[in-house]
Design an enzyme around this catalytic site. Structure first.
Site, short mmCIF file in Angstrom:
data_model
loop_
_atom_site.label_atom_id
_atom_site.label_comp_id
_atom_site.label_asym_id
_atom_site.label_seq_id
_atom_site.Cartn_x
_atom_site.Cartn_y
_atom_site.Cartn_z
N ASP A 1 -22.54 18.56 30.21
CA ASP A 1 -22.48 17.62 29.09
C ASP A 1 -22.28 16.23 29.71
O ASP A 1 -21.23 15.94 30.28
CB ASP A 1 -21.30 17.99 28.19
CG ASP A 1 -21.11 17.02 27.02
OD1 ASP A 1 -21.82 16.00 26.95
OD2 ASP A 1 -20.23 17.31 26.18
N LYS B 1 -23.52 6.94 23.11
CA LYS B 1 -22.56 6.32 24.02
C LYS B 1 -23.25 5.28 24.92
O LYS B 1 -22.80 4.16 25.04
CB LYS B 1 -21.87 7.36 24.90
CG LYS B 1 -21.37 8.61 24.14
CD LYS B 1 -20.07 8.39 23.39
CE LYS B 1 -19.74 9.43 22.35
NZ LYS B 1 -19.58 10.80 22.79
N TRP C 1 -13.81 18.07 24.53
CA TRP C 1 -15.23 18.41 24.39
C TRP C 1 -15.57 19.68 25.13
O TRP C 1 -16.33 20.53 24.63
CB TRP C 1 -16.12 17.25 24.84
CG TRP C 1 -15.97 16.03 23.98
CD1 TRP C 1 -15.55 14.80 24.36
CD2 TRP C 1 -16.22 15.94 22.57
NE1 TRP C 1 -15.51 13.94 23.29
CE2 TRP C 1 -15.91 14.62 22.18
CE3 TRP C 1 -16.63 16.85 21.60
CZ2 TRP C 1 -16.03 14.18 20.86
CZ3 TRP C 1 -16.76 16.41 20.27
CH2 TRP C 1 -16.46 15.10 19.93
C1 LIG Z 1 -19.14 12.12 22.02
C2 LIG Z 1 -19.16 13.35 22.83
C3 LIG Z 1 -19.52 14.60 22.30
C4 LIG Z 1 -19.85 14.79 20.84
O1 LIG Z 1 -21.07 14.28 20.55
P1 LIG Z 1 -21.75 14.43 19.10
O2 LIG Z 1 -23.09 13.82 19.37
O3 LIG Z 1 -20.90 13.69 18.15
O4 LIG Z 1 -21.83 15.87 18.79
C5 LIG Z 1 -19.57 15.68 23.16
N1 LIG Z 1 -19.28 15.56 24.45
C6 LIG Z 1 -18.91 14.38 25.00
C7 LIG Z 1 -18.60 14.31 26.45
C8 LIG Z 1 -18.84 13.25 24.20
O5 LIG Z 1 -18.47 12.08 24.74
#
Ligand SMILES: *Cc1c(COP(=O)(O)O)cnc(C)c1O
Length: 358
Positions: A169, A193, A100
């Site tokens: 993030d 999540k 990511w």
């Molecule tokens: C799941 C995830 C993403 C991607 O998220 P989307 O909403 O599918 O774009 C990005 N960063 C992290 C840390 C994630 O766990």
């Protein structure tokens, strides 16, 4: 059979929240309508929207010098929004700790001079780089980190010491541990999540960051100001996802808030790591100090055994334990809504499997 869902995302939601959604679905609060059918300009929806905003502020202790926004496009869209909105000097450093962060970095490289200040690729992303040893450039717009690495199972327990804003993030750790928002310029997280269904993305941005001028070609819908200036109601928001997020926020609050979530998560993750460390069959490859509370990857030393384990686990109600395709093996995602009993049952199942397959 009890089903325990260990999916990395979209993932398990609190039973209580789902039951409330079911009760509300045909007739929300006496309105005779479902939330999916309501005008986003109606009083009923407005109350949901504002309660979700204020509960998130309360749960994360977000001060009035920050904006909270509900955006679509997932965390992946934030990979672009961050450089599009925060690039004044056009210099940003990224710490690469997995898939990511690499994607965020690649996206940023389209719009700004992004540099990888550190990476843990040399050891297959099984650790967080030593933050004290990283040399960041001067005069940066921001430093970007991925706070919890969903695929590799690592997390930051401290932050880099930099004099520019930190952008994080927090998709897979938001509301799972106490975060001091004041230490960040911006935090973003997809909801799927730890918060609710996919469709809404949370962005928490300090007001001085919002005051930066977006790159000249930045589309209206990718400007944070479009959301901040309109209480995230510039266009139709993902109403139903926000409504479910609101219910999850109520649930977190009722259980004692984020610090209680953290305690519970430390307990759950502790049980699983203790077992993994004592097992002769299953191993977690992550440096102990950097282990995620949310995502726990593990392997056996044989591909065949991994497969056998996954198929028996599924047959016994332990769902979505297959590791990410780039890593293989197994991964148990144990977000806020995974009950302690689920983790205990998984450990019992793994013990039994280990005995039977010696
Ligand atoms: C799941 C995830 C993403 C991607 O998220 P989307 O909403 O599918 O774009 C990005 N960063 C992290 C840390 C994630 O766990």
């Amino acid at each position: 059979m009890t089903i325990y869902n260990f999916s990395a995302g979209p993932s398990v939601l609190p039973e209580e929240v789902k039951k409330q959604v079911q009760r509300d679905f045909l007739d929300y609060n006496g309105s005779g309508m479902s939330v999916t059918e309501m005008s986003h300009r109606s009083k009923a929806y407005d109350d949901i929207h504002n309660e979700a905003m204020s509960l998130l502020r309360e749960l994360m202790n977000i001060g009035s010098d920050y904006e909270v926004m509900f955006i679509q496009g997932g965390a992946s869209q934030q990979f672009a929004m961050v450089p599009l909105n925060f690039s004044e000097k056009k210099r940003a450093d990224y710490i690469l700790t997995g898939n990511w962060s690499n994607k965020a970095f690649e996206e940023a490289s389209r719009y700004t001079d992004a540099v990888a200040a550190a990476s843990s690729k040399d050891q297959k992303y099984t650790y967080i780089p030593d933050l004290d040893k990283i040399t960041f450039r001067d005069n940066l717009d921001y430093v970007h980190i991925t706070q919890n690495n969903t695929i590799f199972g690592t997390r930051y327990t401290s932050l880099p010491k930099v004099d520019c804003p930190i952008v994080a993030d927090a998709s897979s750790n938001i509301l799972s541990e106490v975060i001091d928002v004041n230490k960040y310029g911006a935090i973003y997280a997809g909801a799927q999540k730890n918060i609710g269904p996919a469709g809404v993305t949370i962005a928490i941005v300090r007001k001085d960051m919002l005051a930066r001028t977006p790159l000249e070609f930045c589309p209206t819908m990718l400007k944070y100001s479009t959301f901040a200036d309109n209480n995230s109601l510039y266009n139709t928001p993902p109403c139903f996802a926000i409504y479910m997020a609101m219910l999850t926020f109520r649930w977190v609050k009722k259980l004692g808030g984020v610090s209680e979530m953290q305690k519970n998560n430390e307990y759950k993750a502790g049980l699983l790591y203790d077992y993994l460390d004592s097992s002769d069959m299953f191993k977690n490859p992550v440096a102990k100090k950097d282990r995620s509370l949310m995502n726990v990857p593990f392997v056996t030393d044989s591909e065949e055994l991994n497969k056998k384990f996954l198929s028996e686990a599924t047959a016994n109600g332990f769902i979505s334990l297959k590791g990410h395709k780039i890593l293989g093996g197994m991964r148990a995602s144990i977000y806020n809504a995974m009950p302690v009993e689920g983790v205990k049952a998984l450990i019992e199942f793994m013990k039994k499997f280990e005995l039977e397959n010696k």
